[in-house]
Scaffold this active site. Sequence first.
Site, PDB file in Angstrom:
ATOM      1  N   ALA A 193      52.818 -21.152 -35.132  1.00 25.63           N
ATOM      2  CA  ALA A 193      52.935 -21.985 -33.461  1.00 25.63           C
ATOM      3  C   ALA A 193      53.218 -20.423 -32.664  1.00 25.63           C
ATOM      4  O   ALA A 193      53.242 -19.077 -33.372  1.00 25.63           O
ATOM      5  CB  ALA A 193      53.843 -22.813 -33.159  1.00 25.63           C
ATOM      6  N   HIS A 194      52.775 -20.925 -31.399  1.00 28.87           N
ATOM      7  CA  HIS A 194      52.911 -18.877 -30.389  1.00 28.87           C
ATOM      8  C   HIS A 194      54.472 -18.442 -30.435  1.00 28.87           C
ATOM      9  O   HIS A 194      55.450 -18.803 -30.685  1.00 28.87           O
ATOM     10  CB  HIS A 194      52.746 -19.599 -28.986  1.00 28.87           C
ATOM     11  N   ASN A 195      54.127 -16.817 -30.484  1.00 29.80           N
ATOM     12  CA  ASN A 195      55.562 -15.985 -30.467  1.00 29.80           C
ATOM     13  C   ASN A 195      56.236 -16.745 -31.961  1.00 29.80           C
ATOM     14  O   ASN A 195      57.019 -15.994 -32.380  1.00 29.80           O
ATOM     15  CB  ASN A 195      56.341 -16.141 -29.518  1.00 29.80           C
TER      16      ASN A 195
END
Lengths: 346, 346, 346
Positions: A248-250
């Site tokens: 997922a993001h980051n």
Amino acid sequence: MSSTTVALSDLIAALGGDLLGGSDIRIAAIAPLDEADEHSICFLANPRYQAQLATTRAACVIVAPTLAEAAANRGSSGGAAIVTPEPYLYFARLTQWWAARTRPAAQAGVHASAVVSPDAELGEGVEIGPLAVIEAGAVIGDGARIGAHCVIERDAIVGEGTRLAPRVVLGYGCRIGARGIVHSGVVIGADGFGFAPSKQGYVKIEQLGNVTIGDDVEIGANTCIDRGALSDTVIEDGVKLDNLIQIAHNVRIGRNTAMAGCGAIAGSTTVGANCTIGGAANIIGHLNIVDGVHITACTLVTRDITQPGAYSGAYPFEENSSWQKNAATLRQLHSLRERVRALEKK
Amino acid sequence: MSSTTVALSDLIAALGGDLLGGSDIRIAAIAPLDEADEHSICFLANPRYQAQLATTRAACVIVAPTLAEAAANRGSSGGAAIVTPEPYLYFARLTQWWAARTRPAAQAGVHASAVVSPDAELGEGVEIGPLAVIEAGAVIGDGARIGAHCVIERDAIVGEGTRLAPRVVLGYGCRIGARGIVHSGVVIGADGFGFAPSKQGYVKIEQLGNVTIGDDVEIGANTCIDRGALSDTVIEDGVKLDNLIQIAHNVRIGRNTAMAGCGAIAGSTTVGANCTIGGAANIIGHLNIVDGVHITACTLVTRDITQPGAYSGAYPFEENSSWQKNAATLRQLHSLRERVRALEKK
Amino acid sequence: MSSTTVALSDLIAALGGDLLGGSDIRIAAIAPLDEADEHSICFLANPRYQAQLATTRAACVIVAPTLAEAAANRGSSGGAAIVTPEPYLYFARLTQWWAARTRPAAQAGVHASAVVSPDAELGEGVEIGPLAVIEAGAVIGDGARIGAHCVIERDAIVGEGTRLAPRVVLGYGCRIGARGIVHSGVVIGADGFGFAPSKQGYVKIEQLGNVTIGDDVEIGANTCIDRGALSDTVIEDGVKLDNLIQIAHNVRIGRNTAMAGCGAIAGSTTVGANCTIGGAANIIGHLNIVDGVHITACTLVTRDITQPGAYSGAYPFEENSSWQKNAATLRQLHSLRERVRALEKK
């Protein structure tokens, strides 16, 4: 493509190791010990399988020094052995050497059917496959291979010698370093999953970060790595991701961490270096996992892990009728503990 | 495409069964019993739903002999019934007949935009969709349909009548038998996940095997089947795989085994014939599962299964606050048992 | 593409909010509070992070009225603040405004390499990317963007302003409404997994329904939504699906429900409106889940849920050696309860 045989002496010249016996033996295939025939080379890394030495038909066996004698004197034929301190590592290098011998070489050049922007930058010796799309501002490093149907969006960067199998999407502004391997169906740089709730439903948070991937990274088929919300999602050097994984993001994944198939790491979690994450294991968001952590298959990690070690959390499977009883009882476990406490107080 | 109606007598002529009443009735759609209108045909396979016979508006109901009378005398309209020993199987064949009537026929030929090597071999009546890529040495069997954007790599083989939906990758040297169906996004023949650890990080073990898939196999969207390390990954005849499944290198799946979506089978595990594997179930590597095993959803199989039967291992869900208490207690379960033992000794 | 700065006054003019201080400040980036520099704008929605106000270098912070004073008087520089009742929602709108400023505009038109049937219907201002395939009868709404390598099969419908990233398959007869976002690798309309067992193995049940998707739906990378068996699979307005999700045939998902990555909903299950489903959670088939249900990560739902609320069912992870003892004891939990019962009877 060639299925011609190779002399053990040539193999030793290329890869090293001490050859016991049979330098004139020719090898046609690499095989498991129990499937080998008299033209096969095998490895024996786990002493547990030593008994197979007596029965294998292999022409040559790669072994550690402690097994050199057993390997050289095995069976009736007494085939050859290659002695090396790390037989499994030797085997890995042998497969690479073998693949280089037998697979078609890269075809430098751009296939006529590819759609390449005049504003993309292609390095020396690059191969662009049929029907690939390379957008403006993209940079393809020297010797990189972009498979059929890949899409390299604007300003994305592919490092030197990196190989993309057919049908990989590298999103705008994302980059992967040198010597990487990306398998078919991988999506790098789709939007992270971010929304602000409102009375009118969810309002999209545009994902303004990118994905930054280091050198020597391998990414399995149909795996997804989302772009960051504000800053980047980061995959460090040497990371190995299997198939159908969701990053997922980051998220940040540290050097040389390996993750088996079908797991997921939720947003903004940091995983350290030299970790292993078993198949279908999941880590929730906003956690911190230190270096050297080993998570076994199907575990859900719900808290920070601050000490190296092995962690687990899978339900133990059993025969269905037994599971039904135990699982039903699990719903009363807390009250069962209270009952034990009451008994203890008597 | 056609939405014209069909006479029940034509349907019976094609598929058999005993018609009770209404050979002049015309059918416009196949529908569930509770959504049917007076132009619908339905099936009733599970006697549990027999009560729906009284209320359905269906023009015709497919039933087993035991329900023939109830079906023929249902409701006020007393619609038609088709009597057959296996109503669900009859329904399946009806859907096939219906699809053949209503869907566009294959368009034999190679689309002008496809990139087909002159060294590929195309059988009779093959359909190659737009922008598909067929590499040298690939063999496409008679009547096979290769969808848009598929990539059939060098020396791969597609059996007679097999249909690949748009955007399937069949890797070099891999093969699928006859009458198969492969849905979009499937990746057959990506590298298995194999590395030798070394002081410099993981060293790739090149995956030198292929994937061999039998006849009558269906593979769901975005499912991955990796190529073997040395020998092949094998999917036997009649296997059905749902979407988003991961099959690792050197797995073998036996005849007529079916696997629901999102599960995974890790490397070198053998699953027998006629097994069913529930959704999101996982099987770790190097195991042996005999024929006739049924694994329920979300189970992790961690040991060989030597007896046919049903096996389970999912955590029973409950209201969150109750789960919190029980799950916390689960972390003390072993000591709880010790406390019970101590009480028993008193 | 532009990295030029923007004046806070312009930002306020576009998005509203009360500006405290610094209307002449120019912003170069949106950043998290702890990564901000003197050209950054940040938001602070969770009062837990209020302490960061003292140390952030941000030029401007978006806050709720209760934090207005603290934000305006922060640190030594005393930067600007934007005061708004819902800072997180304001931030979401800011990201959208920012993306519109910095990303290339849509390029209306059909790329020369796309394969578009003359019998497809393209709305005003449509963008069709390189090598996309649009079949006969497909309808692309005004302002829709179809990415490279997408396949829109016959009679499929894309609503106004909907954006498909590269490499999406929208199957024949399927439709998605207005303002949707579909990420790369998504497969909409593959066959549901349906077979009738027979003595000769499984017989395919052709899937004759479609997929119907409402307005304002976002679908993550490599997610699959299967077509219905007889009637349609339905995704209602405002639903948000993350990556690698499996939605089986004839599922219905209610308005504004959001589902994190890697989960699955099995066939014919209905999920209500305004639900949240955590990552890797699974719901078996033929269930009914009411509105307002929240399912946490890795839960398997095996029964209807008739009351709103939070539900869980993940095994609690722990250090491996402890897990081994507790998991082994779990296989004896039912008999442990019997032992407690026996003690209580004494």
